[in-house]
Design a protein around this motif. Structure first.
Motif, PDB file in Angstrom:
ATOM      1  N   HIS A  74      26.258   1.330 -16.626  1.00 24.90           N
ATOM      2  CA  HIS A  74      26.019  -0.094 -16.861  1.00 24.90           C
ATOM      3  C   HIS A  74      24.662  -0.499 -16.317  1.00 24.90           C
ATOM      4  N   SER A  75      24.328  -1.775 -16.474  1.00 28.76           N
ATOM      5  CA  SER A  75      22.967  -2.233 -16.179  1.00 28.76           C
ATOM      6  C   SER A  75      22.782  -2.752 -14.754  1.00 28.76           C
ATOM      7  N   PHE A  76      23.852  -2.858 -13.980  1.00 27.67           N
ATOM      8  CA  PHE A  76      23.725  -3.410 -12.634  1.00 27.67           C
ATOM      9  C   PHE A  76      23.019  -2.440 -11.699  1.00 27.67           C
ATOM     10  N   VAL A  77      22.188  -2.993 -10.794  1.00 27.08           N
ATOM     11  CA  VAL A  77      21.493  -2.174  -9.799  1.00 27.08           C
ATOM     12  C   VAL A  77      21.500  -2.884  -8.451  1.00 27.08           C
ATOM     13  N   TYR A  78      21.321  -2.094  -7.409  1.00 30.27           N
ATOM     14  CA  TYR A  78      21.084  -2.594  -6.059  1.00 30.27           C
ATOM     15  C   TYR A  78      19.694  -2.146  -5.630  1.00 30.27           C
ATOM     16  N   VAL A  79      19.043  -2.967  -4.799  1.00 29.56           N
ATOM     17  CA  VAL A  79      17.718  -2.590  -4.298  1.00 29.56           C
ATOM     18  C   VAL A  79      17.732  -2.575  -2.774  1.00 29.56           C
ATOM     19  N   ASP A 131       0.807  -1.219   0.000  1.00 32.35           N
ATOM     20  CA  ASP A 131       0.000   0.000   0.000  1.00 32.35           C
ATOM     21  C   ASP A 131       0.841   1.270   0.000  1.00 32.35           C
ATOM     22  N   ASP A 132       2.000   1.229   0.684  1.00 32.00           N
ATOM     23  CA  ASP A 132       2.736   2.486   0.837  1.00 32.00           C
ATOM     24  C   ASP A 132       4.250   2.301   0.965  1.00 32.00           C
ATOM     25  N   ASN A 133       4.758   1.104   0.660  1.00 32.30           N
ATOM     26  CA  ASN A 133       6.207   0.881   0.721  1.00 32.30           C
ATOM     27  C   ASN A 133       6.909   1.437  -0.520  1.00 32.30           C
ATOM     28  N   TYR A 134       8.142   1.874  -0.321  1.00 26.39           N
ATOM     29  CA  TYR A 134       9.041   2.158  -1.431  1.00 26.39           C
ATOM     30  C   TYR A 134      10.221   1.201  -1.366  1.00 26.39           C
ATOM     31  N   ILE A 135      10.491   0.544  -2.479  1.00 26.36           N
ATOM     32  CA  ILE A 135      11.719  -0.221  -2.656  1.00 26.36           C
ATOM     33  C   ILE A 135      12.614   0.658  -3.530  1.00 26.36           C
ATOM     34  N   TRP A 136      13.768   1.055  -2.990  1.00 25.12           N
ATOM     35  CA  TRP A 136      14.639   1.980  -3.719  1.00 25.12           C
ATOM     36  C   TRP A 136      15.605   1.207  -4.610  1.00 25.12           C
ATOM     37  N   VAL A 137      15.699   1.616  -5.863  1.00 26.89           N
ATOM     38  CA  VAL A 137      16.600   1.005  -6.839  1.00 26.89           C
ATOM     39  C   VAL A 137      17.749   1.973  -7.097  1.00 26.89           C
ATOM     40  N   ILE A 138      18.958   1.517  -6.817  1.00 24.45           N
ATOM     41  CA  ILE A 138      20.157   2.343  -6.989  1.00 24.45           C
ATOM     42  C   ILE A 138      20.857   1.890  -8.266  1.00 24.45           C
ATOM     43  N   SER A 139      21.032   2.819  -9.194  1.00 28.34           N
ATOM     44  CA  SER A 139      21.602   2.466 -10.491  1.00 28.34           C
ATOM     45  C   SER A 139      22.667   3.476 -10.910  1.00 28.34           C
ATOM     46  N   GLN A 140      23.447   3.083 -11.908  1.00 30.90           N
ATOM     47  CA  GLN A 140      24.422   3.971 -12.531  1.00 30.90           C
ATOM     48  C   GLN A 140      24.163   3.994 -14.035  1.00 30.90           C
ATOM     49  N   PRO A 141      24.373   5.141 -14.662  1.00 34.73           N
ATOM     50  CA  PRO A 141      24.109   5.215 -16.109  1.00 34.73           C
ATOM     51  C   PRO A 141      25.112   4.437 -16.950  1.00 34.73           C
ATOM     52  N   ALA A 182       9.168  -9.245  -4.249  1.00 33.68           N
ATOM     53  CA  ALA A 182      10.075  -9.563  -5.358  1.00 33.68           C
ATOM     54  C   ALA A 182       9.442  -9.261  -6.711  1.00 33.68           C
ATOM     55  N   GLU A 183       8.142  -9.471  -6.837  1.00 30.71           N
ATOM     56  CA  GLU A 183       7.502  -9.363  -8.144  1.00 30.71           C
ATOM     57  C   GLU A 183       7.646  -7.963  -8.735  1.00 30.71           C
ATOM     58  N   VAL A 184       7.432  -6.928  -7.927  1.00 31.28           N
ATOM     59  CA  VAL A 184       7.521  -5.571  -8.473  1.00 31.28           C
ATOM     60  C   VAL A 184       8.963  -5.221  -8.827  1.00 31.28           C
ATOM     61  N   VAL A 185       9.910  -5.780  -8.084  1.00 31.62           N
ATOM     62  CA  VAL A 185      11.317  -5.551  -8.408  1.00 31.62           C
ATOM     63  C   VAL A 185      11.677  -6.221  -9.721  1.00 31.62           C
ATOM     64  N   ILE A 186      11.296  -7.482  -9.890  1.00 30.73           N
ATOM     65  CA  ILE A 186      11.600  -8.214 -11.118  1.00 30.73           C
ATOM     66  C   ILE A 186      10.972  -7.516 -12.328  1.00 30.73           C
TER      67      ILE A 186
END
Length: 272
Positions: free
Chosen positions: A37-42, A25-35, A48-52
């Protein structure tokens, strides 16, 4: 704000971009990325579903997970993300909490970095919401889980008011420009309470109007900043005469020290 909703890049530093993915309802999962390359941290992937879905839509590859504390809405997606990943993940989390799958346990003073980015992290112990809760300071970005919210703070489930107050003061000592990435979109309800406590605060009133406008358009109120929070967040201002007066009046007591004021303020919010 449900499911796979995500926003355009919300905040950038010199080395990375932080994007929110909404969950529950109100969580944020933060995605940390760099321009570069394609790797990210969450951060705190309870779902998991919304992240995938976000990773697939943006052609990104999961490199690692940062966990702030053990509650399921912050950890529930970890197992499935491990299964989804094509390689071993860096999984950071609090050393003193029993959270499965962490392979990089951390506490204050731990040396850690996002290895794919070559980006160091400062780990801050912030007990109160849970006893082992940690926060991550990466560049100018603070990932504070459920300890600090914009205009408020987390409930005290396992710690004491004194611990939570000390944890928030550790944040309050950070520079004004530090961006605050909380784990929930609680801002509007927090500001409603803050205005009841501190009705003469012009900065608070103006911020409330800004946030109401953002939410009316379905936009996130986050990140906040430490400079702003020190002005508007009553839980960071328990040494303020205005906050002490309001708390004493509400609880019909004659005087209160700063930690007692904080505890009473949290009790007031719990029943607001």
């Amino acid at each position: 704000m449900h499911g796979a909703e995500s926003f355009t890049s919300l905040a950038t530093s010199d080395t990375f971009t932080v994007t929110p993915v909404s969950a529950f309802d109100d969580n944020y999962i933060w995605v940390i990325s760099q321009p570069s390359h394609s790797f990210v941290y969450v951060v705190d992937p309870g779902d998991a579903e919304v992240v995938i879905r976000h990773l697939q839509q943006n052609n990104q590859t999961l490199a690692g997970i940062l966990i702030t504390h053990h509650h399921d809405d912050h950890t529930g997606g970890v197992e499935k993300l491990i299964g989804y990943a094509n390689e071993e993940l860096e999984i950071f989390g609090p050393a003193t909490e029993r959270i499965p799958n962490i392979n990089a346990p951390l506490q204050a003073g731990s040396e850690a970095s996002l290895s794919r980015f070559g980006c160091p992290m400062t780990v801050i112990d912030v007990p109160g919401h849970t006893l082992g809760h940690i926060a991550y300071l990466i560049g100018d970005s603070l990932f504070c889980g459920d300890t600090l919210f914009s205009g408020g703070c987390g409930r005290i489930f396992e710690g004491t008011p004194e611990q939570m107050h000390q944890s928030l003061q550790a944040f309050a000592r950070l520079p004004d420009n530090i961006k605050v990435f909380c784990a929930h979109e609680y801002t509007v309800s927090n500001l409603k309470f803050a205005l009841a406590v501190d009705p003469e605060n012009t900065a608070l009133s103006n911020y409330n109007k800004q946030c109401l406008n953002l939410r009316s358009k379905g936009e996130a109120t986050l990140p906040s900043s430490m400079g702003l929070e020190r002005k508007i967040n009553p839980f960071l201002r328990c040494d303020s005469p205005a906050i002490k007066h309001s708390v004493c009046r509400h609880f019909e007591v004659e005087h209160s020290d700063t930690v007692t004021t904080f505890g009473l303020l949290r009790q007031w919010k719990d029943n607001f």
